[in-house]
Design a protein around this motif. Sequence first.
Motif, mmCIF file in Angstrom:
data_model
loop_
_atom_site.group_PDB
_atom_site.id
_atom_site.type_symbol
_atom_site.label_atom_id
_atom_site.label_comp_id
_atom_site.label_asym_id
_atom_site.label_seq_id
_atom_site.Cartn_x
_atom_site.Cartn_y
_atom_site.Cartn_z
ATOM 1 N N ASP A 26 -26.949 -8.598 36.606
ATOM 2 C CA ASP A 26 -25.977 -9.688 36.706
ATOM 3 C C ASP A 26 -25.180 -9.671 38.003
ATOM 4 O OD1 ASP A 26 -26.431 -10.817 34.067
ATOM 5 O OD2 ASP A 26 -25.429 -9.037 33.260
ATOM 6 N N HIS A 27 -24.968 -8.471 38.565
ATOM 7 C CA HIS A 27 -24.030 -8.355 39.680
ATOM 8 C C HIS A 27 -24.598 -7.625 40.889
ATOM 9 C CE1 HIS A 27 -21.134 -9.772 36.763
ATOM 10 N NE2 HIS A 27 -21.385 -8.741 35.983
ATOM 11 N N GLY A 28 -25.917 -7.485 40.940
ATOM 12 C CA GLY A 28 -26.498 -6.731 42.038
ATOM 13 C C GLY A 28 -26.419 -5.240 41.790
ATOM 14 N N HIS A 29 -27.143 -4.486 42.599
ATOM 15 C CA HIS A 29 -27.171 -3.031 42.448
ATOM 16 C C HIS A 29 -26.332 -2.394 43.544
ATOM 17 C CE1 HIS A 29 -28.490 0.952 41.466
ATOM 18 N NE2 HIS A 29 -29.020 1.130 42.642
ATOM 19 N N PRO A 30 -25.204 -1.779 43.203
ATOM 20 C CA PRO A 30 -24.312 -1.215 44.220
ATOM 21 C C PRO A 30 -24.834 0.091 44.797
ATOM 22 C CG PRO A 30 -23.480 -0.706 42.037
ATOM 23 C CD PRO A 30 -24.683 -1.585 41.834
ATOM 24 N N ASP A 31 -24.321 0.456 45.958
ATOM 25 C CA ASP A 31 -24.676 1.747 46.549
ATOM 26 C C ASP A 31 -24.172 2.896 45.688
ATOM 27 O OD1 ASP A 31 -25.917 0.527 48.697
ATOM 28 O OD2 ASP A 31 -24.091 0.507 49.902
ATOM 29 N N SER A 32 -23.012 2.709 45.083
ATOM 30 C CA SER A 32 -22.456 3.708 44.169
ATOM 31 C C SER A 32 -21.637 2.970 43.118
ATOM 32 C CB SER A 32 -21.577 4.720 44.911
ATOM 33 O OG SER A 32 -20.492 4.067 45.547
ATOM 34 N N TYR A 33 -21.473 3.609 41.973
ATOM 35 C CA TYR A 33 -20.764 2.975 40.866
ATOM 36 C C TYR A 33 -19.276 3.269 40.929
ATOM 37 C CZ TYR A 33 -25.420 2.296 38.887
ATOM 38 O OH TYR A 33 -26.728 1.929 38.689
ATOM 39 N N SER A 34 -18.492 2.308 40.497
ATOM 40 C CA SER A 34 -17.040 2.458 40.513
ATOM 41 C C SER A 34 -16.486 2.913 39.179
ATOM 42 C CB SER A 34 -16.377 1.124 40.898
ATOM 43 O OG SER A 34 -16.614 0.136 39.897
ATOM 44 N N ARG A 35 -17.361 3.064 38.175
ATOM 45 C CA ARG A 35 -16.912 3.409 36.822
ATOM 46 C C ARG A 35 -18.012 4.184 36.096
ATOM 47 N NH1 ARG A 35 -16.149 -2.562 34.690
ATOM 48 N NH2 ARG A 35 -16.459 -3.192 36.859
ATOM 49 N N PRO A 36 -17.651 4.847 35.008
ATOM 50 C CA PRO A 36 -18.676 5.549 34.212
ATOM 51 C C PRO A 36 -19.613 4.545 33.538
ATOM 52 C CG PRO A 36 -16.463 6.342 33.702
ATOM 53 C CD PRO A 36 -16.293 5.103 34.505
ATOM 54 N N TYR A 37 -20.703 5.085 33.030
ATOM 55 C CA TYR A 37 -21.647 4.242 32.303
ATOM 56 C C TYR A 37 -21.081 3.818 30.958
ATOM 57 C CZ TYR A 37 -25.920 3.745 34.925
ATOM 58 O OH TYR A 37 -26.863 3.334 35.827
ATOM 59 N N SER A 38 -21.583 2.674 30.478
ATOM 60 C CA SER A 38 -21.254 2.176 29.146
ATOM 61 C C SER A 38 -22.485 2.332 28.258
ATOM 62 C CB SER A 38 -20.835 0.705 29.209
ATOM 63 O OG SER A 38 -19.677 0.537 30.004
ATOM 64 N N MET A 39 -22.278 2.205 26.954
ATOM 65 C CA MET A 39 -23.375 2.339 26.005
ATOM 66 C C MET A 39 -23.306 1.199 24.983
ATOM 67 S SD MET A 39 -24.187 5.360 23.211
ATOM 68 C CE MET A 39 -24.480 6.635 24.442
ATOM 69 N N HIS A 40 -24.423 0.509 24.814
ATOM 70 C CA HIS A 40 -24.539 -0.483 23.740
ATOM 71 C C HIS A 40 -25.411 0.114 22.642
ATOM 72 C CE1 HIS A 40 -24.894 -4.306 21.655
ATOM 73 N NE2 HIS A 40 -26.200 -4.064 21.562
ATOM 74 N N VAL A 41 -24.877 0.183 21.444
ATOM 75 C CA VAL A 41 -25.575 0.792 20.309
ATOM 76 C C VAL A 41 -26.133 -0.309 19.407
ATOM 77 C CG1 VAL A 41 -25.338 2.294 18.301
ATOM 78 C CG2 VAL A 41 -24.078 2.811 20.405
ATOM 79 N N HIS A 42 -27.356 -0.121 18.969
ATOM 80 C CA HIS A 42 -27.972 -1.082 18.049
ATOM 81 C C HIS A 42 -28.895 -0.329 17.109
ATOM 82 C CE1 HIS A 42 -32.156 -1.241 19.688
ATOM 83 N NE2 HIS A 42 -31.543 -0.733 20.755
ATOM 84 N N ASP A 43 -29.416 -1.010 16.116
ATOM 85 C CA ASP A 43 -30.381 -0.382 15.214
ATOM 86 C C ASP A 43 -31.365 -1.432 14.724
ATOM 87 O OD1 ASP A 43 -29.467 -1.514 12.503
ATOM 88 O OD2 ASP A 43 -27.621 -0.583 13.216
#
Length: 473
Positions: free
Chosen positions: A225-242
Amino acid sequence: MTESSLALDQESTRYPLSFTQEWFITLDQGDDGGTFGPRFMIVSALRVTGHVDLAVLQGSLDDVVARHELLRTLVIRDADPPYQMVLPPCRVLLEVRDLPPVTGTSRDLVVQELILEAEAGSISAREVPLMKARLCKFDDHDSVLLLTMHHSVSDGWSLHVVGRDLGAFYTARHTGIAAVLPQMRQYHEYAAWQRAKATSIAEDGAPAYWQRKLDCAREFTMPNDHGHPDSYSRPYSMHVHDIEPEVMTAVSALATATRSTLFTVMLSAFYILAHQLTGTTDLAIRAFTAGRDELQFQNTMGLFLNCVPFRTDIADCTSFRDIVMATRETFIDAMAHELPVNVIEQTFPDFTKSREDLRTSQFIIANQQGQLGDDLTFAIAEGARWARDGMLQGSEVHDIPSGVVWNLSPRPSGQLNGDVLFNLDEFDESTVAGWAASLRRILTGAVREPDRDWRLLAGRRSDRRAPLKPSTA
């Protein structure tokens, strides 16, 4: 012991790296992130019923580190060439915490909160041992033992190996009877074996296979959605599903009918999802494999995982069953000619050129099936039991170097648990939730009518009125 003290240590031993360790170095972002950052770790929880002797527990943890060299091994990344250095046995940090009385909620929910707290922590890759422990006590007969290991020295399989050995050492120290554990080889022996095998891979046709298979291929990358940055500004998020047991029962039936596996059917569904997102039919999706094919290393704690590209062109397939059959052949051939991920990337650099498009991000499936087992219980002295059940699963907690990792974990209940690791710098949460919903819809429709045109699965909505029926050949 830290890297800065290595020069003074006379008992350390140097060994070449495994290919997986070398690959991890290519993903390194320094001490603040990447594969050797403090957040690249695995957390496992063991529920303990019965009295815990703290001195015995401390000794048992130390026994595990003494048995498994990799837990006291540092990867010296800034050397030329990099190498791994095994250090002498050392003491594990054990924190003991008495929990306040639980009121208004269940202890199981508190356990989940404790796991989340541990996952929010960190562990250094520059100090040994690369494992720490925290015992949280509800009372004298109900506790939770949280083990945190750095992911650069462990994988999902290793959680079971460490848990088994810890239980055996605890029993041995408590009873005075020597622990009976299977013979094992050390990780540096695996690295040497792997390198020796690599010198003879031409004989089994692996390079020729991948030369043909990856000709004009490009690694599948996920539109972001927003391009791939050289480095991340925040930790990763997790989407949980089943995905519910009813659907997974039909998945298993289709796998049986096509003489394939649950993973093969799931990968087939991912091909349709990838086609839905990109319009492409010639797809090379990467997935982690356990890398534990050699029996001599089944009891070795360490980093064995590999990342294999599975390329299947679904354009000529008519039905979902056809895709499963084509994917089955892809899987069998790829695993028969498996090469370490960094060997493939170095030998076939054009394959990874799709990463140069910043509008897309790397995508990897992590299949948790095929490890030592999801349920792990140890009976020890005085009736105490250590259990790692369906609720207390180990989890990888990390700011992964790039892109998306989609974890799949079949549960004993029949349900499939999934979690998608992503970064909000690249993807909106609604986008990731949409992927999970689409995968479920595709899979539900596919196993209900496996012989229907698969192209209808990519865009139609699931008809909930028709009951799921096990597929037959």
